[in-house]
Design a protein around this motif. Structure first.
Motif, PDB file in Angstrom:
ATOM      1  N   THR A  10     -31.480 -31.068  -0.049  1.00 49.57           N
ATOM      2  CA  THR A  10     -32.455 -30.017  -0.333  1.00 49.57           C
ATOM      3  C   THR A  10     -33.252 -30.444  -1.548  1.00 49.57           C
ATOM      4  O   THR A  10     -32.676 -30.802  -2.582  1.00 49.57           O
ATOM      5  N   VAL A  11     -34.580 -30.448  -1.404  1.00 46.10           N
ATOM      6  CA  VAL A  11     -35.480 -30.828  -2.491  1.00 46.10           C
ATOM      7  C   VAL A  11     -36.304 -29.599  -2.848  1.00 46.10           C
ATOM      8  O   VAL A  11     -37.000 -29.045  -1.997  1.00 46.10           O
ATOM      9  N   GLU A  18     -45.721 -22.289  -8.228  1.00 46.43           N
ATOM     10  CA  GLU A  18     -45.377 -22.412  -6.810  1.00 46.43           C
ATOM     11  C   GLU A  18     -44.058 -23.157  -6.670  1.00 46.43           C
ATOM     12  O   GLU A  18     -43.763 -24.071  -7.435  1.00 46.43           O
ATOM     13  N   THR A  19     -43.267 -22.767  -5.680  1.00 47.99           N
ATOM     14  CA  THR A  19     -42.028 -23.477  -5.369  1.00 47.99           C
ATOM     15  C   THR A  19     -42.095 -23.967  -3.929  1.00 47.99           C
ATOM     16  O   THR A  19     -42.434 -23.210  -3.031  1.00 47.99           O
ATOM     17  N   LYS A 128     -40.948 -29.426 -12.152  1.00 43.86           N
ATOM     18  CA  LYS A 128     -39.499 -29.288 -12.240  1.00 43.86           C
ATOM     19  C   LYS A 128     -38.957 -29.567 -10.835  1.00 43.86           C
ATOM     20  O   LYS A 128     -39.307 -28.867  -9.889  1.00 43.86           O
ATOM     21  N   ILE A 129     -38.152 -30.592 -10.709  1.00 48.07           N
ATOM     22  CA  ILE A 129     -37.615 -31.004  -9.421  1.00 48.07           C
ATOM     23  C   ILE A 129     -36.098 -30.865  -9.452  1.00 48.07           C
ATOM     24  O   ILE A 129     -35.448 -31.244 -10.427  1.00 48.07           O
ATOM     25  N   LYS A 130     -35.560 -30.324  -8.360  1.00 49.34           N
ATOM     26  CA  LYS A 130     -34.104 -30.246  -8.218  1.00 49.34           C
ATOM     27  C   LYS A 130     -33.752 -30.730  -6.818  1.00 49.34           C
ATOM     28  O   LYS A 130     -34.329 -30.282  -5.836  1.00 49.34           O
ATOM     29  N   MET A 131     -32.828 -31.650  -6.751  1.00 52.85           N
ATOM     30  CA  MET A 131     -32.302 -32.135  -5.475  1.00 52.85           C
ATOM     31  C   MET A 131     -30.814 -31.832  -5.440  1.00 52.85           C
ATOM     32  O   MET A 131     -30.131 -32.004  -6.443  1.00 52.85           O
ATOM     33  N   SER A 132     -30.340 -31.397  -4.305  1.00 51.52           N
ATOM     34  CA  SER A 132     -28.903 -31.238  -4.119  1.00 51.52           C
ATOM     35  C   SER A 132     -28.551 -31.789  -2.745  1.00 51.52           C
ATOM     36  O   SER A 132     -29.335 -31.685  -1.802  1.00 51.52           O
TER      37      SER A 132
END
Length: 139
Positions: A10-11, A18-19, A128-132
């Protein structure tokens, strides 16, 4: 832990209020001191593009190959050059990174980084980036 694993990734990208979230299948590789996450982009604007994220103790690097060709390097407190090319445009870019947090040692992992982006020297915005990810068990 195997050197190569199938993952669900998931990115989540935040920019200008905006997300954008994308969920993709990918592959996780472990090689020497680095972890690699590799996946095909699903955003239409990216076309047929493969993205590789390289995580090592010193920096984070994103390389895209396909209809979009780019490379970006992230290291906390540093402003680093990169590039972005499509069939229609080519630009120099720079990233100035405020935060990198990586927990990618297990079957599940997270990666987060915050940075300012500059295109041809002009400020483009903060990201702001989050990867899981979670490893997919084969049947």
């Amino acid at each position: 832990m195997p050197a190569k694993s199938a993952i669900m990734l998931t990115v989540e990208s935040r920019h200008s209020g905006e997300t954008y979230v994308q969920k993709v299948e990918g592959t996780l590789y472990r090689k020497e001191n680095a972890v690699y996450l590799r996946y095909a982009e699903t955003d239409e604007a990216m076309g047929n593009t493969m993205t590789t994220v390289r995580i090592d103790p010193q920096e984070l690097k994103i390389i895209r190959h396909g209809e979009v060709e780019s490379d970006q390097t992230f290291a906390v407190g540093r402003r680093l050059p990169g590039n972005y090319r499509t069939p229609f445009v080519s630009m120099q870019l720079e990233t100035h990174t405020q935060l990198i947090h990586a927990d990618v040692t297990g079957a599940t992992g997270t990666l987060q980084w915050n940075y300012d982006l500059y295109f041809d020297g002009d400020f483009s915005g903060d990201y702001k980036i989050k990867m899981s990810y979670q490893e997919v068990q084969s049947e």
